[in-house]
Motif scaffolding. Sequence first.
Motif, PDB file in Angstrom:
ATOM      1  N   THR A 221      16.776 -16.748  -5.505  1.00 29.22           N
ATOM      2  CA  THR A 221      15.796 -15.845  -5.306  1.00 29.22           C
ATOM      3  C   THR A 221      14.750 -15.910  -6.375  1.00 29.22           C
ATOM      4  O   THR A 221      14.518 -17.053  -6.889  1.00 29.22           O
ATOM      5  N   HIS A 222      13.774 -14.951  -6.929  1.00 28.26           N
ATOM      6  CA  HIS A 222      12.837 -14.757  -7.840  1.00 28.26           C
ATOM      7  C   HIS A 222      13.408 -15.547  -9.211  1.00 28.26           C
ATOM      8  O   HIS A 222      12.820 -16.271  -9.831  1.00 28.26           O
ATOM      9  N   ALA A 223      15.015 -15.364  -9.387  1.00 27.26           N
ATOM     10  CA  ALA A 223      15.264 -15.991 -10.471  1.00 27.26           C
ATOM     11  C   ALA A 223      15.450 -17.622 -10.614  1.00 27.26           C
ATOM     12  O   ALA A 223      15.397 -17.812 -11.781  1.00 27.26           O
ATOM     13  N   LEU A 224      14.872 -18.157  -9.677  1.00 30.00           N
ATOM     14  CA  LEU A 224      14.740 -19.474  -9.820  1.00 30.00           C
ATOM     15  C   LEU A 224      13.410 -19.757 -10.855  1.00 30.00           C
ATOM     16  O   LEU A 224      13.165 -21.013 -11.181  1.00 30.00           O
TER      17      LEU A 224
ATOM     18  N   HIS B 151      21.865  -0.016   4.462  1.00 25.42           N
ATOM     19  CA  HIS B 151      20.527   0.299   4.376  1.00 25.42           C
ATOM     20  C   HIS B 151      20.152   0.287   2.963  1.00 25.42           C
ATOM     21  O   HIS B 151      20.883  -0.356   2.048  1.00 25.42           O
ATOM     22  N   GLY B 152      18.742   0.273   2.312  1.00 28.68           N
ATOM     23  CA  GLY B 152      18.387  -0.353   1.502  1.00 28.68           C
ATOM     24  C   GLY B 152      18.650   0.147   0.313  1.00 28.68           C
ATOM     25  O   GLY B 152      18.306  -0.142  -0.873  1.00 28.68           O
ATOM     26  N   LYS B 153      19.081   1.673   0.251  1.00 29.28           N
ATOM     27  CA  LYS B 153      19.475   2.047  -0.991  1.00 29.28           C
ATOM     28  C   LYS B 153      20.903   2.036  -1.358  1.00 29.28           C
ATOM     29  O   LYS B 153      21.206   2.585  -2.495  1.00 29.28           O
ATOM     30  N   MET B 154      21.482   1.239  -0.802  1.00 31.34           N
ATOM     31  CA  MET B 154      22.993   1.002  -0.862  1.00 31.34           C
ATOM     32  C   MET B 154      22.779  -0.124  -2.132  1.00 31.34           C
ATOM     33  O   MET B 154      22.114  -0.964  -2.279  1.00 31.34           O
ATOM     34  N   ALA B 155      24.145   0.001  -2.921  1.00 33.43           N
ATOM     35  CA  ALA B 155      24.394  -1.197  -4.031  1.00 33.43           C
ATOM     36  C   ALA B 155      24.367  -2.258  -3.263  1.00 33.43           C
ATOM     37  O   ALA B 155      25.027  -2.465  -2.123  1.00 33.43           O
ATOM     38  N   ALA B 156      23.878  -3.544  -3.986  1.00 34.48           N
ATOM     39  CA  ALA B 156      23.994  -4.958  -3.476  1.00 34.48           C
ATOM     40  C   ALA B 156      25.367  -5.286  -2.981  1.00 34.48           C
ATOM     41  O   ALA B 156      25.698  -5.807  -1.714  1.00 34.48           O
ATOM     42  N   LYS B 157      26.557  -4.883  -3.609  1.00 34.81           N
ATOM     43  CA  LYS B 157      27.859  -5.557  -3.251  1.00 34.81           C
ATOM     44  C   LYS B 157      28.555  -4.466  -2.139  1.00 34.81           C
ATOM     45  O   LYS B 157      29.129  -5.257  -1.339  1.00 34.81           O
ATOM     46  N   ASP B 158      27.890  -3.385  -2.145  1.00 32.57           N
ATOM     47  CA  ASP B 158      28.249  -2.513  -0.809  1.00 32.57           C
ATOM     48  C   ASP B 158      27.789  -3.005   0.349  1.00 32.57           C
ATOM     49  O   ASP B 158      28.359  -2.944   1.484  1.00 32.57           O
ATOM     50  N   LYS B 159      26.289  -3.341   0.209  1.00 30.92           N
ATOM     51  CA  LYS B 159      25.778  -3.954   1.566  1.00 30.92           C
ATOM     52  C   LYS B 159      26.653  -5.395   1.855  1.00 30.92           C
ATOM     53  O   LYS B 159      26.464  -5.379   3.070  1.00 30.92           O
ATOM     54  N   GLU B 160      26.766  -6.249   0.899  1.00 31.43           N
ATOM     55  CA  GLU B 160      27.601  -7.376   1.144  1.00 31.43           C
ATOM     56  C   GLU B 160      28.888  -7.177   1.972  1.00 31.43           C
ATOM     57  O   GLU B 160      29.281  -7.762   2.862  1.00 31.43           O
ATOM     58  N   PHE B 161      29.333  -6.092   1.389  1.00 26.87           N
ATOM     59  CA  PHE B 161      30.723  -5.745   1.947  1.00 26.87           C
ATOM     60  C   PHE B 161      30.704  -5.288   3.370  1.00 26.87           C
ATOM     61  O   PHE B 161      31.525  -6.007   4.279  1.00 26.87           O
TER      62      PHE B 161
ATOM     63  N   SER C 265      21.190 -15.905  -8.483  1.00 29.28           N
ATOM     64  CA  SER C 265      20.580 -14.681  -8.034  1.00 29.28           C
ATOM     65  C   SER C 265      20.530 -13.616  -9.202  1.00 29.28           C
ATOM     66  O   SER C 265      21.158 -13.893 -10.164  1.00 29.28           O
ATOM     67  N   GLY C 266      19.933 -12.538  -9.315  1.00 27.74           N
ATOM     68  CA  GLY C 266      19.909 -11.478 -10.320  1.00 27.74           C
ATOM     69  C   GLY C 266      21.424 -11.207 -10.622  1.00 27.74           C
ATOM     70  O   GLY C 266      21.685 -10.663 -11.616  1.00 27.74           O
ATOM     71  N   SER C 267      22.275 -11.379  -9.541  1.00 23.39           N
ATOM     72  CA  SER C 267      23.858 -11.049  -9.752  1.00 23.39           C
ATOM     73  C   SER C 267      24.757 -11.992 -10.396  1.00 23.39           C
ATOM     74  O   SER C 267      25.927 -11.723 -10.466  1.00 23.39           O
ATOM     75  N   THR C 268      24.104 -13.139 -10.463  1.00 22.55           N
ATOM     76  CA  THR C 268      25.035 -14.388 -10.892  1.00 22.55           C
ATOM     77  C   THR C 268      25.346 -13.962 -12.513  1.00 22.55           C
ATOM     78  O   THR C 268      24.447 -13.746 -13.315  1.00 22.55           O
ATOM     79  N   PRO C 269      26.706 -14.024 -12.665  1.00 24.77           N
ATOM     80  CA  PRO C 269      27.220 -13.658 -14.029  1.00 24.77           C
ATOM     81  C   PRO C 269      26.748 -14.617 -15.053  1.00 24.77           C
ATOM     82  O   PRO C 269      26.521 -15.926 -14.807  1.00 24.77           O
ATOM     83  N   LYS C 270      26.765 -14.198 -16.402  1.00 25.62           N
ATOM     84  CA  LYS C 270      26.022 -14.901 -17.429  1.00 25.62           C
ATOM     85  C   LYS C 270      26.663 -16.216 -17.523  1.00 25.62           C
ATOM     86  O   LYS C 270      26.192 -17.367 -17.921  1.00 25.62           O
TER      87      LYS C 270
ATOM     88  N   ALA D  66      14.454 -17.840  -1.700  1.00 22.68           N
ATOM     89  CA  ALA D  66      14.221 -16.961  -0.507  1.00 22.68           C
ATOM     90  C   ALA D  66      13.682 -15.361  -1.409  1.00 22.68           C
ATOM     91  O   ALA D  66      14.363 -15.311  -2.455  1.00 22.68           O
ATOM     92  N   PRO D  67      13.231 -14.583  -0.196  1.00 24.45           N
ATOM     93  CA  PRO D  67      12.806 -13.275  -0.996  1.00 24.45           C
ATOM     94  C   PRO D  67      13.976 -12.234  -1.477  1.00 24.45           C
ATOM     95  O   PRO D  67      13.616 -11.524  -2.244  1.00 24.45           O
ATOM     96  N   THR D  68      14.958 -12.453  -0.618  1.00 28.93           N
ATOM     97  CA  THR D  68      16.082 -11.341  -1.055  1.00 28.93           C
ATOM     98  C   THR D  68      17.314 -11.971  -1.474  1.00 28.93           C
ATOM     99  O   THR D  68      17.552 -13.127  -1.176  1.00 28.93           O
ATOM    100  N   GLU D  69      18.168 -11.283  -2.042  1.00 32.32           N
ATOM    101  CA  GLU D  69      19.537 -11.750  -2.307  1.00 32.32           C
ATOM    102  C   GLU D  69      20.198 -12.039  -1.044  1.00 32.32           C
ATOM    103  O   GLU D  69      20.862 -12.859  -0.958  1.00 32.32           O
ATOM    104  N   ILE D  70      20.022 -10.981  -0.107  1.00 35.26           N
ATOM    105  CA  ILE D  70      21.021 -11.363   1.362  1.00 35.26           C
ATOM    106  C   ILE D  70      20.350 -12.673   1.956  1.00 35.26           C
ATOM    107  O   ILE D  70      21.457 -13.441   2.298  1.00 35.26           O
ATOM    108  N   LEU D  71      19.283 -12.832   1.909  1.00 38.61           N
ATOM    109  CA  LEU D  71      18.703 -14.091   2.755  1.00 38.61           C
ATOM    110  C   LEU D  71      18.946 -15.355   1.665  1.00 38.61           C
ATOM    111  O   LEU D  71      19.335 -16.376   2.476  1.00 38.61           O
ATOM    112  N   ALA D  72      19.294 -14.999   0.481  1.00 40.77           N
ATOM    113  CA  ALA D  72      19.348 -16.495  -0.394  1.00 40.77           C
ATOM    114  C   ALA D  72      20.845 -16.682  -0.196  1.00 40.77           C
ATOM    115  O   ALA D  72      21.252 -18.023   0.050  1.00 40.77           O
ATOM    116  N   GLN D  73      21.591 -15.812  -0.058  1.00 42.24           N
ATOM    117  CA  GLN D  73      23.182 -15.904   0.007  1.00 42.24           C
ATOM    118  C   GLN D  73      23.479 -16.556   1.629  1.00 42.24           C
ATOM    119  O   GLN D  73      24.194 -17.344   1.936  1.00 42.24           O
ATOM    120  N   GLN D  74      22.353 -16.065   2.646  1.00 43.13           N
ATOM    121  CA  GLN D  74      22.652 -16.567   3.883  1.00 43.13           C
ATOM    122  C   GLN D  74      22.441 -18.198   3.984  1.00 43.13           C
ATOM    123  O   GLN D  74      23.145 -18.810   4.620  1.00 43.13           O
TER     124      GLN D  74
END
Length: 701
Positions: free
Chosen positions: A381-384, A525-535, A355-360, A327-335
């Motif tokens: 996401t693109h991480a694939l 909105h788009g300028k928020m950090a990913a974790k804040d958006k998700e919350f 995704s890009g935020s998956t821990p090592k 999927a093109p975005t982390e939000i959509l991949a999580q969905q």
Amino acid sequence: MTGYGLHTPIEYLKGVGPQKADVLKKELHIFTFNDLVTHYPFRYIDRTRYYKINQLQADLPAVQVLGRLISLGQIGQKRSKRLVAQFVDDTGIMELVWFQGIRWMEKSLKVGSVYLIFGKPTLYNGQFSMTHPEMELYNPAKKNIGNLSLQPVYSSTEKLKQFFLDTKGIQRLQETLIPWIAKEIEETLPTYILKSQHLIPKGLAILHIHFPSNMAELQAAERRLKFEELFFIQLKLLKNKLLQTNKFKGHLFDQVGTTFNTFYTKHLPFPLTQAQKRVLKEIRQDTHTGAQMNRLLQGDVGSGKTVVALMTMLLAIDNGCQACMMAPTEILAQQHYHSLLHLIGDLPVSIKLLSGSTPKKERKELHEALMNGSLDILVGTHALIEDTVQFLNLGLVVIDEQHRFGVEQRAKLWRKNSIPPHMLVMTATPIPRTLAMTLYGDLDISVIDELPAGRKPIKTLHLFESSRLRMFGFMREEIAKGRQVYVVYPLIKESEKLDLMHLEAGIENLTREFPLPQYRISIVHGKMAAKDKEFEMQRFVKGETQIMVATTVIEVGVNVPNATVMIIENAERFGLSQLHQLRGRVGRGGEQSYCILMSSHKLSNDGKLRLQTMVKTNDGFEIAETDLQLRGPGDIAGTQQSGILDLKLADLSTDQLLLQEARNLVLGIFKDDSTLDQPKNELLRKHLSRQNTGISWDKIS
């Protein structure tokens, strides 16, 4: 001009030279004689009509007038100096004015002579005048190539005009080149196609597209050149499709196993629609042939594409393969990840999210599970596409909202297995049929064209700013019923350049109208950090907040069945497909849902048509057709990125019948001669060999 050909650099054309060549290259990408002859006029002026001076009106476009020049002289000093002429016919007098090229014009014009003048009339102090008109000595016997009844108009720029390369200047270059070069233009279509399609030869078409002596000649030239453009796109796409089918072996999914059957009988949340059943049958037929599947799945928001994708992935698992979904975005991949987990329930299927935020540490475990085959489905996401992501046996790739991915990104997934995985490409952006035939002409296309049972069509209203209090009242009514509301803004902050509602001001208004503790608001909105958006999104998903205030970041990837109202501020600023996507965020439960389009009273014709279309229909394909007519193909479904639609004349919104004729002809040719080895198809074979007939990576999905 002996010895020159179509590939001759443009600087060798008489009247061009190094300076003009440089500006032609920079401004119009004209490098060769061929580039110039294929720089087609974008419209034509009918020079068969003459206006009398007493028929002129200030709102007329450029017109031509036949009359006599009776006086000529300079007036004014220095910067205000101008050349003024009196011009008369048997109905009145008008003034002609020049601010530039004064000395040259004064020398070349002859007082007392009859001229044909051409330009836009303007009314000043009760008298008509024309600034910098085109002037041509009237000669009724003259019938050469430049004295046309249909005068071509070419695109130009301010920079080109500084070098006298306005539409008239470009026309003069064409006059120099085309009468000679038309004889050098090789025919690209076999004789049997010219005859069966009633097409004129290419050289004649080039001559008549630039210099038609009547409308019939122009129409014949346009038809020939448009048909050729569409025909060769189809030839290339369908040849690639043949290559994929014949050359690339695919995984054989010949088992409908326990996992698939258990899901179908015990886990389906609702009965499949007839459209979903039809698509699954098409996928089953594709994956049963031993050839690689390349299928595009189109379906409106909420039509049930995810369930079809999951059942295809379960089919892969039952046949010993792994599957992935990008999927093109982390939000959509999580969905997608959460939707798949929910659908699968207690089935013995392993699904993970990358995704890009998956821990090592989690990534390492995930990579190991992929390689040892214990992980069945990977969503990401693109991480694939990273090289470190390797599968034991990847059998199916599902790509969602594919137009957001670049060519090479998709190709990397395609290469992750020795046997190419089957490709299922999904889009919730309905693609007009003509665009699908050109952009995805080498893919098999499936359409889910009905909504699941129990879904009610969304009611759409268009309200002006004066109805804002009515809109607030409606929000309160829906929230009182326990429902939730989206409010979407085009901007986050106030803009100096754009007089638009913005999210920050919107929040102030809403907190006044909907105070705590009765009402709670989520902000995304788009300028928020990913974790804040998700919350914030999770608060809304769980029903902890009643109103979600957002920018278009929620266009895809939010599924809240309890949300029944979508309010779009400054709706006239959004494209049709974006409005349709936003509307699709509601209507996901059993309750009646609404979309309210708020706009100012100042609406362009296009803006008005967009909003009227949204109110009139929920049909994504009808909306896409209107969008195509308004915007052209370049902005829809990422076609500019694909590089396929390099159309100079053909227009997909108006040339649908011609496209269908071209496609049907190509299908017939390949049915009769799949390798184009017959002598009559030699020209077509040559064309494809010049185009490089290796698999084009941009066509695999």
